[in-house]
Design an enzyme around this catalytic site. Sequence first.
Site, PDB file in Angstrom:
ATOM      1  N   VAL A   1     -16.385  94.818 -62.106  1.00 44.35           N
ATOM      2  CA  VAL A   1     -16.343  93.631 -62.424  1.00 44.35           C
ATOM      3  C   VAL A   1     -17.971  92.852 -62.012  1.00 44.35           C
ATOM      4  O   VAL A   1     -18.129  91.867 -62.554  1.00 44.35           O
ATOM      5  CB  VAL A   1     -15.301  92.728 -61.737  1.00 44.35           C
ATOM      6  CG1 VAL A   1     -13.945  93.148 -62.390  1.00 44.35           C
ATOM      7  CG2 VAL A   1     -15.297  92.690 -60.511  1.00 44.35           C
TER       8      VAL A   1
ATOM      9  N   LYS B   1     -14.510  82.471 -52.788  1.00 48.77           N
ATOM     10  CA  LYS B   1     -13.012  81.975 -53.309  1.00 48.77           C
ATOM     11  C   LYS B   1     -12.952  80.739 -53.588  1.00 48.77           C
ATOM     12  O   LYS B   1     -12.417  80.140 -54.542  1.00 48.77           O
ATOM     13  CB  LYS B   1     -11.884  82.532 -52.560  1.00 48.77           C
ATOM     14  CG  LYS B   1     -11.881  84.176 -52.220  1.00 48.77           C
ATOM     15  CD  LYS B   1     -11.513  84.833 -53.703  1.00 48.77           C
ATOM     16  CE  LYS B   1     -11.072  86.368 -53.606  1.00 48.77           C
ATOM     17  NZ  LYS B   1     -10.838  86.656 -54.767  1.00 48.77           N
TER      18      LYS B   1
ATOM     19  N   TYR C   1     -16.593  85.497 -48.045  1.00 50.86           N
ATOM     20  CA  TYR C   1     -15.377  85.652 -48.886  1.00 50.86           C
ATOM     21  C   TYR C   1     -14.988  84.140 -49.228  1.00 50.86           C
ATOM     22  O   TYR C   1     -14.381  83.711 -50.237  1.00 50.86           O
ATOM     23  CB  TYR C   1     -14.115  86.246 -48.155  1.00 50.86           C
ATOM     24  CG  TYR C   1     -12.983  86.693 -48.859  1.00 50.86           C
ATOM     25  CD1 TYR C   1     -13.260  87.608 -49.928  1.00 50.86           C
ATOM     26  CD2 TYR C   1     -12.009  86.311 -48.462  1.00 50.86           C
ATOM     27  CE1 TYR C   1     -11.902  87.942 -50.603  1.00 50.86           C
ATOM     28  CE2 TYR C   1     -10.559  86.426 -49.136  1.00 50.86           C
ATOM     29  CZ  TYR C   1     -10.852  87.496 -50.086  1.00 50.86           C
ATOM     30  OH  TYR C   1      -9.473  87.725 -50.853  1.00 50.86           O
TER      31      TYR C   1
END
Length: 243
Positions: A61, A158, A154
């Site tokens: 991805v 996110k 992270y």
Amino acid sequence: MKCALVTGGSRGIGSAICQKLAEDSQYHILINYQSNSDAAQKTLDEVVKKGATAELIKFNVADAEDVKTALTTWQEANPEAIVEVIVNNAGITKDGLFMWMSHEDWTNVINTSLNGFFNVTNFFIQRMLRNKYGRIINMVSVSGVKGTAGQTNYSAAKGAVVAATKALAQEVAKRNITVNAVAPGFIRTDMTGDLDEKELIKLVPVNRFGEAEEVADLVSFLVSKKASYITGEIININGGIYS
């Protein structure tokens, strides 16, 4: 043929989502994976056992060219197929204190979660708009909503997807496309296997880790027609750890 694409669908929450959609929906399920073909095949077998049709689709991805090539090849081979559902689930962690974080660990985590969302969703969004129907579910995390020490990369990735979810939801709502994010807390998967569960459940009011199937149930609801008036939302599923 109406399809649901789940990125990072071979293991953990992604695999649970594929299996739940096989039970609850009529979709042909596209199970994306990057490297673990054995796990992907296992998920495919489970999905077929539950009575759905499915296929594996391999791409990274985070690699825009790889995504474009794989999805274009698939679309050309299946000109009648319509992807109505995208579950952007692929993600990686490279935890560490920010002061010692390498540029590579920052970039890889951002590329997978944030650019992965762009690469996959952007490929399908025009078709969804023309079709006047769609369900986009972005898997985020408690880290992206509250921030977690040792996970600045992270949390940043996110958190960015949380903001993107809210913005995109407003752009496409008139065309009957919903965009929502699901933010799990501590869920028992390979990704949390190294965590000290005994210690961490003290932080969780319901006193246990969640199961991947519980997250999949929520995603399945958001994918369904029943959730058509819910969009731009970030739904926490974390046993009360943060509200």
